[in-house]
Design a protein around this motif. Structure first.
Motif, mmCIF file in Angstrom:
data_model
loop_
_atom_site.group_PDB
_atom_site.id
_atom_site.type_symbol
_atom_site.label_atom_id
_atom_site.label_comp_id
_atom_site.label_asym_id
_atom_site.label_seq_id
_atom_site.Cartn_x
_atom_site.Cartn_y
_atom_site.Cartn_z
ATOM 1 N N LYS A 69 0.245 11.318 5.467
ATOM 2 C CA LYS A 69 1.632 10.747 6.466
ATOM 3 C C LYS A 69 1.091 10.491 7.755
ATOM 4 O O LYS A 69 1.406 9.606 8.411
ATOM 5 C CB LYS A 69 2.739 11.685 6.364
ATOM 6 N N GLN B 186 5.098 6.906 1.967
ATOM 7 C CA GLN B 186 4.978 5.823 3.045
ATOM 8 C C GLN B 186 4.485 4.500 2.648
ATOM 9 O O GLN B 186 3.281 4.404 1.797
ATOM 10 C CB GLN B 186 4.185 6.147 4.468
ATOM 11 N N ILE C 172 1.326 5.335 0.229
ATOM 12 C CA ILE C 172 0.412 6.124 0.652
ATOM 13 C C ILE C 172 1.250 7.679 0.172
ATOM 14 O O ILE C 172 2.333 7.692 0.308
ATOM 15 C CB ILE C 172 0.449 6.095 2.125
ATOM 16 N N HIS D 107 7.139 -1.995 6.803
ATOM 17 C CA HIS D 107 6.820 -0.623 6.316
ATOM 18 C C HIS D 107 8.173 0.263 6.028
ATOM 19 O O HIS D 107 9.133 -0.092 6.833
ATOM 20 C CB HIS D 107 5.796 0.129 7.232
ATOM 21 N N ALA E 97 -0.928 7.697 7.972
ATOM 22 C CA ALA E 97 -0.124 6.484 7.815
ATOM 23 C C ALA E 97 0.483 5.907 9.042
ATOM 24 O O ALA E 97 0.551 4.880 9.266
ATOM 25 C CB ALA E 97 0.831 6.611 6.670
ATOM 26 N N LYS F 113 0.949 -1.176 -0.109
ATOM 27 C CA LYS F 113 -0.097 0.046 0.036
ATOM 28 C C LYS F 113 0.903 1.264 -0.106
ATOM 29 O O LYS F 113 1.512 1.370 0.973
ATOM 30 C CB LYS F 113 -0.723 -0.210 1.200
ATOM 31 N N GLU G 244 -2.028 4.369 11.167
ATOM 32 C CA GLU G 244 -2.358 3.116 10.557
ATOM 33 C C GLU G 244 -1.354 2.012 11.134
ATOM 34 O O GLU G 244 -1.539 0.757 11.686
ATOM 35 C CB GLU G 244 -2.637 3.187 9.147
#
Length: 93
Positions: free
Chosen positions: A14, A51, A7, A44, A17, A5, A20
């Motif tokens: 950001k 991100q 972003i 990540h 993210a 994913k 999340e």
């Protein structure tokens, strides 16, 4: 195989993210045995100021799932509409 994913690099995205990432890590820590069917974030990272979240690959992507669910929902709505119309039309006859 993994799903990534990506972003957008704008500030509000950001911040979202980061939230999340924190929530996913918390949920994974609480579900170490994978009993609750929570998607697992593998890693990540930041790439070109975007991100990126790496997830396990699942059987459906969100687009395909929505297509299937929307078709089923529309089909159910049509059936309900037909039944409703039959129910209201019958007393008029």
């Amino acid at each position: 195989e993994v799903a990534i994913k990506i972003i957008k690099s704008r500030r509000p995205f950001k911040i979202q993210a980061q939230t999340e990432i924190e929530l996913l890590q918390l949920m994974q820590d609480k579900d170490a045995k994978n009993d609750n069917n929570i998607v697992h974030m593998i890693d990540h990272f930041v790439f070109r100021n975007h991100q990126c979240l790496v997830f396990e690959m699942l059987s459906f992507n969100l687009y395909e799932l929505l297509k299937v669910c929307c078709c089923l929902l529309l089909s159910s709505q049509r059936q309900f509409l037909v039944l409703t119309m039959r129910g209201t039309a019958t007393p008029l006859l």
